[in-house]
Write an enzyme that holds these catalytic residues in place. Structure first.
Site, mmCIF file in Angstrom:
data_model
loop_
_atom_site.group_PDB
_atom_site.id
_atom_site.type_symbol
_atom_site.label_atom_id
_atom_site.label_comp_id
_atom_site.label_asym_id
_atom_site.label_seq_id
_atom_site.Cartn_x
_atom_site.Cartn_y
_atom_site.Cartn_z
ATOM 1 N N HIS A 157 -4.798 1.271 4.432
ATOM 2 C CA HIS A 157 -3.838 0.904 3.385
ATOM 3 C C HIS A 157 -2.399 0.913 3.882
ATOM 4 O O HIS A 157 -1.505 0.439 3.186
ATOM 5 C CB HIS A 157 -3.988 1.865 2.199
ATOM 6 C CG HIS A 157 -5.287 1.669 1.472
ATOM 7 N ND1 HIS A 157 -5.397 0.965 0.293
ATOM 8 C CD2 HIS A 157 -6.550 2.044 1.784
ATOM 9 C CE1 HIS A 157 -6.654 0.930 -0.096
ATOM 10 N NE2 HIS A 157 -7.385 1.583 0.785
ATOM 11 N N ASP A 365 6.021 -0.739 4.584
ATOM 12 C CA ASP A 365 5.013 -0.451 3.567
ATOM 13 C C ASP A 365 3.773 -1.278 3.865
ATOM 14 O O ASP A 365 3.894 -2.452 4.239
ATOM 15 C CB ASP A 365 5.569 -0.852 2.183
ATOM 16 C CG ASP A 365 5.096 0.065 1.071
ATOM 17 O OD1 ASP A 365 3.976 0.587 1.173
ATOM 18 O OD2 ASP A 365 5.845 0.249 0.094
#
Ligand code: ADQ
Length: 465
Positions: A157, A365
């Site tokens: 992730h 991110d």
């Protein structure tokens, strides 16, 4: 159809609606097919022995939830230590914040080995196993060492850094080699796939077999980009629900004479929160027309408080926010509202909808789901503008956002000004294009394309358009 076994650091009861993005996605898939969800129970025991957690199983509809407690030493070394003080900072390119304490790796290996031992007896021959995130990278290797033959996929992730950054991890060879125990590795973006492939070829002499197959260490692994999405229909419904509408109306009334800007994050140094505040300050300095008007609401949920870097961030942020309000605030206008709390999920869409500008400005991110949630929550007739860091995985997809460099304070202030002044027709055009993309690559697409590739060897998705 084979049974799905999902493994993630934390798990959730799929029958409870409040869980966040990933929990909803996995919970839904598991409920459809029936399955097993395995992870840490969330309990830290003070008297347990390292590597010896107690297994609990319970049934939630047709999903079996299997969880393990961790003793204090394992938790601190595996979770706060190796996962969040080594892998999290390095994978977010922050070598300056990494703490390569030698005892962390032992805890990380020990917990992954223990999970493999606890999980193995629960597995059936035709299970498909899907492991999630950086806490569990070596899990497949540990399972294989115990004889596990089932297909195992992994989804990361968070971002993959360039090879030379990765190589700063003292155990990088061991860590990266353990990816070859998986049949399929899913990453968030093409940039991550490029870094992963380059590392494997430079550092491990991997051979590119084509079709996104890499061969090294006597094994082959497929690697592809599967950008995670949100459940657009669920989030749209949430936007229309009473709680979100209440929040929206409340914010709109309170800020009727103001232009609202919004940021919602976990309080994490990867999210670029101080950089955002500095850009907002620059906006007020360069464009005085925003005085008495622009108001930034920032909601940052508490996260990993026991890791030093997070406590430092909190102190820095409180100082910055106080200084802006002190320098620019008036009796009837405070430019910045900073709230160090998690807001109820049902209120998030209302907050997003009330904001003329959504500020999503991470320094790095994996994806950033807030960017997608902000777009979905907008009124298509009068949508707000998404200002998005080019360093979020989402920027590879959301090209119609105003893309910014969060390190460039002046450039970001100019982009916020552009967002505040953007004509309606342009806002509508950008919003429509963003929404269409977010809908096409939603969470169902993500889950299905990953599981198809893992279970049926189907082609990896082409996400280029
Ligand atoms: P996170 O770093 O947690 O996830 P993100 O993708 O932004 O980040 O998801 C956060 C979720 O929590 C969103 O649904 C958001 O609405 C919610 N949230 C955040 N702050 C909140 C607050 N203060 N109050 C209430 N809700 C809040 C990791 C990776 C990301 C990746 C996701 C999914 O770091 O890059 O996108 O996993 O793969």
């Amino acid at each position: 159809m084979s049974r799905l076994v999902a493994i993630s650091n934390r798990i959730a009861d799929p029958r409870k609606p409040a869980a966040g993005g990933l929990a909803v996605a996995l919970g839904e898939t598991l409920s459809q097919t029936g399955g097993l969800w395995f992870g840490w129970s969330g309990t830290v025991t003070e008297d347990g022995l390292p590597g010896e957690g107690t297994l609990h199983t319970r049934q939630a509809g047709n999903v079996t939830l299997a969880t393990v407690d961790l003793c204090r030493e394992d938790h601190d070394n595996y979770y706060y230590g190796y996962s969040n003080s080594v892998l999290w900072p390095v994978f977010h390119y922050r070598l300056d914040l990494a703490d390569f304490n030698a005892s962390y790796i032992a805890g990380y290996r020990r917990v992954n080995q223990m999970y493999a031992r606890k999980l193995l007896p629960l597995l059936r021959d035709d299970d498909t196993i899907w492991v999630h995130d950086y806490h569990l990278i070596p899990l497949a290797a540990e399972l294989r060492a115990l004889g596990c033959k089932q297909r195992i996929g992994f989804f990361l992730h968070i971002p993959v850094p360039p090879p030379l950054v990765m190589a700063a991890i003292p155990q990088h060879e061991w860590l990266m080699r353990s990816f070859f125990a998986y049949d399929l590795v899913g990453l968030q973006s093409e940039a991550d796939v490029a870094h992963f492939t380059r590392y494997m070829s430079n550092e491990a002499g991997a051979e590119d077999l084509g079709g996104q197959r890499l061969r090294a260490f006597g094994a082959t692994v497929r690697v592809g980009a599967f950008p995670i999405g949100i459940d657009v229909d669920e989030f749209s419904r949430l936007t229309q629900a009473p709680e979100a509408m209440d929040t929206f109306e409340g914010m709109r009334n309170e800020y009727s004479r103001r232009r609202l800007l919004m940021g919602i994050d976990r309080l994490d140094y990867s999210k670029g929160i101080p950089q955002r505040v500095r850009a907002f300050r620059e906006l007020l300095a360069r464009y005085p027309e925003n005085h008495h008007s622009a108001t930034l609401v920032m909601i940052a949920s508490p996260s990993r408080d026991s890791v030093n870097a997070y406590a430092d961030l909190r102190t820095e942020l409180e100082g910055l926010c106080g200084a802006i309000n002190g320098d620019y605030g008036e009796l009837d206008w405070m430019p910045l509202r900073y709230i160090h709390r998690t807001v109820a999920r049902k209120r998030v869409p209302g907050l997003c909808r009330a904001a003329a500008v959504g500020l999503v400005t991470p320094l790095r991110d994996g994806m950033n789901l807030v960017a997608k949630e902000y777009v979905v929550a907008q009124d298509p007739e009068d949508p707000g503008v998404l200002v998005l860091s080019r360093f979020a995985g989402a920027a590879e997809q959301l090209k119609e956002a105003l893309l910014v460099n969060p390190y460039d304070t002046q450039g970001m202030a100019d982009s916020i000004q552009t967002a505040l002044r953007m004509p309606l027709a342009e806002r509508q055009r950008r919003h429509q294009a963003l929404l269409q993309h977010i809908r096409q690559y939603d969470v169902h697409w993500w889950r299905k394309s990953f599981l198809d590739a893992l279970q049926n060897d189907s082609e990896l998705p082409d996400i280029s358009q």
